[in-house]
Scaffold this motif. Structure first.
Motif, mmCIF file in Angstrom:
data_model
loop_
_atom_site.group_PDB
_atom_site.id
_atom_site.type_symbol
_atom_site.label_atom_id
_atom_site.label_comp_id
_atom_site.label_asym_id
_atom_site.label_seq_id
_atom_site.Cartn_x
_atom_site.Cartn_y
_atom_site.Cartn_z
ATOM 1 N N ASP A 1 0.866 -1.173 0.000
ATOM 2 C CA ASP A 1 0.000 0.000 0.000
ATOM 3 C C ASP A 1 0.909 1.232 0.000
ATOM 4 O OD1 ASP A 1 -1.775 2.098 0.434
ATOM 5 O OD2 ASP A 1 -3.049 0.890 1.761
ATOM 6 N N ASN A 2 0.963 1.917 -1.118
ATOM 7 C CA ASN A 2 1.854 3.073 -1.247
ATOM 8 C C ASN A 2 1.486 4.202 -0.298
ATOM 9 O OD1 ASN A 2 2.999 1.555 -3.256
ATOM 10 N ND2 ASN A 2 2.644 3.026 -4.905
ATOM 11 N N LEU A 3 0.181 4.393 -0.038
ATOM 12 C CA LEU A 3 -0.245 5.469 0.859
ATOM 13 C C LEU A 3 0.228 5.239 2.289
ATOM 14 C CD1 LEU A 3 -3.867 6.132 -0.451
ATOM 15 C CD2 LEU A 3 -1.800 7.486 -0.863
ATOM 16 N N LEU A 4 0.223 3.991 2.726
ATOM 17 C CA LEU A 4 0.685 3.653 4.074
ATOM 18 C C LEU A 4 2.189 3.380 4.117
ATOM 19 C CD1 LEU A 4 -2.226 1.290 5.188
ATOM 20 C CD2 LEU A 4 -1.880 3.705 5.784
ATOM 21 N N GLU A 5 2.809 3.413 2.943
ATOM 22 C CA GLU A 5 4.241 3.122 2.799
ATOM 23 C C GLU A 5 4.592 1.763 3.393
ATOM 24 O OE1 GLU A 5 6.570 6.400 4.259
ATOM 25 O OE2 GLU A 5 5.820 7.753 2.733
ATOM 26 N N LYS A 6 3.796 0.769 3.015
ATOM 27 C CA LYS A 6 4.014 -0.603 3.467
ATOM 28 C C LYS A 6 4.097 -1.523 2.273
ATOM 29 C CE LYS A 6 1.921 -0.689 8.009
ATOM 30 N NZ LYS A 6 1.115 -1.519 8.882
ATOM 31 N N GLY A 7 4.749 -2.636 2.478
ATOM 32 C CA GLY A 7 4.791 -3.669 1.461
ATOM 33 C C GLY A 7 6.131 -4.365 1.415
ATOM 34 N N ALA B 1 8.740 -3.188 -0.906
ATOM 35 C CA ALA B 1 8.160 -3.044 -2.236
ATOM 36 C C ALA B 1 7.080 -1.974 -2.255
ATOM 37 C CB ALA B 1 7.581 -4.380 -2.696
ATOM 38 N N ARG B 2 6.901 -1.372 -3.421
ATOM 39 C CA ARG B 2 5.841 -0.416 -3.677
ATOM 40 C C ARG B 2 5.204 -0.779 -5.007
ATOM 41 N NH1 ARG B 2 6.766 0.055 0.805
ATOM 42 N NH2 ARG B 2 7.438 1.867 1.979
ATOM 43 N N GLY C 1 0.552 2.368 -8.236
ATOM 44 C CA GLY C 1 -0.115 2.999 -7.105
ATOM 45 C C GLY C 1 -1.276 2.217 -6.526
ATOM 46 N N GLN C 2 -1.654 1.117 -7.156
ATOM 47 C CA GLN C 2 -2.771 0.309 -6.665
ATOM 48 C C GLN C 2 -2.289 -0.632 -5.555
ATOM 49 O OE1 GLN C 2 -5.959 0.710 -7.700
ATOM 50 N NE2 GLN C 2 -5.108 2.411 -8.886
ATOM 51 N N PRO C 3 -3.116 -0.835 -4.506
ATOM 52 C CA PRO C 3 -2.739 -1.790 -3.449
ATOM 53 C C PRO C 3 -2.660 -3.207 -4.022
ATOM 54 C CG PRO C 3 -4.592 -0.420 -2.760
ATOM 55 C CD PRO C 3 -4.376 -0.155 -4.209
ATOM 56 N N ILE C 4 -1.776 -4.006 -3.461
ATOM 57 C CA ILE C 4 -1.595 -5.393 -3.898
ATOM 58 C C ILE C 4 -1.664 -6.283 -2.668
ATOM 59 C CG2 ILE C 4 -0.100 -7.033 -5.104
ATOM 60 C CD1 ILE C 4 1.183 -4.631 -6.542
ATOM 61 N N ALA C 5 -2.484 -7.307 -2.742
ATOM 62 C CA ALA C 5 -2.725 -8.205 -1.607
ATOM 63 C C ALA C 5 -1.569 -9.190 -1.432
ATOM 64 C CB ALA C 5 -4.025 -8.963 -1.833
ATOM 65 N N PRO C 6 -1.430 -9.725 -0.190
ATOM 66 C CA PRO C 6 -0.404 -10.752 0.060
ATOM 67 C C PRO C 6 -0.646 -11.977 -0.822
ATOM 68 C CG PRO C 6 -1.281 -9.917 2.126
ATOM 69 C CD PRO C 6 -2.138 -9.348 1.038
ATOM 70 N N ASP C 7 0.407 -12.718 -1.077
ATOM 71 C CA ASP C 7 0.420 -13.943 -1.883
ATOM 72 C C ASP C 7 0.171 -13.701 -3.368
ATOM 73 O OD1 ASP C 7 1.013 -15.554 0.322
ATOM 74 O OD2 ASP C 7 -1.117 -15.643 0.881
ATOM 75 N N THR C 8 0.134 -12.450 -3.800
ATOM 76 C CA THR C 8 -0.025 -12.139 -5.222
ATOM 77 C C THR C 8 1.336 -12.249 -5.900
ATOM 78 O OG1 THR C 8 -1.807 -10.590 -4.727
ATOM 79 C CG2 THR C 8 -0.765 -10.393 -6.891
#
Length: 157
Positions: A105-111, A122-123, A127-134
Motif C-alpha cells: 500500500d503506497n499510501l501507508l508506505e508498506k509492502g 516493495a511499492r 499505485g494500486q494496493p496489492i494483496a499478500p500472496d499475489t
C-alpha cells in the motif's frame, strides 16, 4: 645555413618531445583514454624530425598517426573500459517474478516481496494496493525499494 637547419631540427625535436610528455601527463590524470592517440602521433612526428623531415611532413605524420590510432583502438578501448561494470542485485531482480509477503500500500508506505530468496521492501508501480500472496513482476528499483506490478492477476496459492 647548416647550423640554422640543425638548430631548427633540435627545436622541433624538443617540441615533439614536450608534446609527448604533455599528452602522457594528460592521459595519466584522466580516468579514461583521452590523449594517448596524440602521444602516438607526436611520437611519429618526433621520429620524422629525427630523420630531418620537413615540418609539414612531421605535422602530417602527427595527424595521420593520431587519427589512425584513434580509429583502430577506440572500439577496443571502449570494450575493455566498459567491461568493468558489475551486475548488482537490482539488475538481477528487475523483470523477475516475486511473491507479495506483506500487503503493498503506497499510501501507508508498506509492502514487502520475496524475490530470489530475499525479502525486499516493495511499492506498487501503478499505485494500486496489492494483496499478500499475489505474484508480481519487478519493474524497477529506487534505493532499496522494488517497484512491482501484478503478474496477470495470479496468486501464489
Amino acid at each position: 645555413m647548416i647550423k640554422k637547419y640543425r638548430k631548427g631540427v633540435r627545436d622541433l625535436i624538443t617540441v615533439w618531445s614536450v608534446a609527448i610528455v604533455v599528452f602522457m601527463v594528460i592521459e595519466g590524470v584522466t580516468a579514461g583514454l583521452a590523449s594517448i592517440w596524440f602521444a602516438f602521433g607526436a611520437g611519429a612526428a618526433l621520429l620524422s624530425a629525427l630523420c630531418h623531415a620537413q615540418i609539414w611532413l612531421q605535422v602530417v605524420w602527427f595527424v595521420v598517426v593520431s587519427i589512425a590510432t584513434l580509429i583502430l583502438t577506440r572500439p577496443l578501448a571502449r570494450k575493455y573500459l566498459n567491461a568493468r561494470i558489475q551486475p548488482t542485485n537490482a539488475d538481477r531482480c528487475i523483470g523477475q517474478k516475486a511473491v507479495v509477503t506483506e500487503a503493498i500500500d503506497n499510501l501507508l508506505e508498506k509492502g514487502e516481496v520475496k524475490v530470489g530468496g530475499k525479502y525486499w521492501t516493495a511499492r506498487s508501480a501503478d499505485g494500486q494496493p496489492i494483496a499478500p500472496d499475489t505474484v508480481v513482476v519487478v519493474t524497477g528499483m529506487e534505493g532499496v525499494k522494488l517497484f512491482v506490478v501484478p503478474a496477470d492477476g495470479t496468486d501464489a496459492k
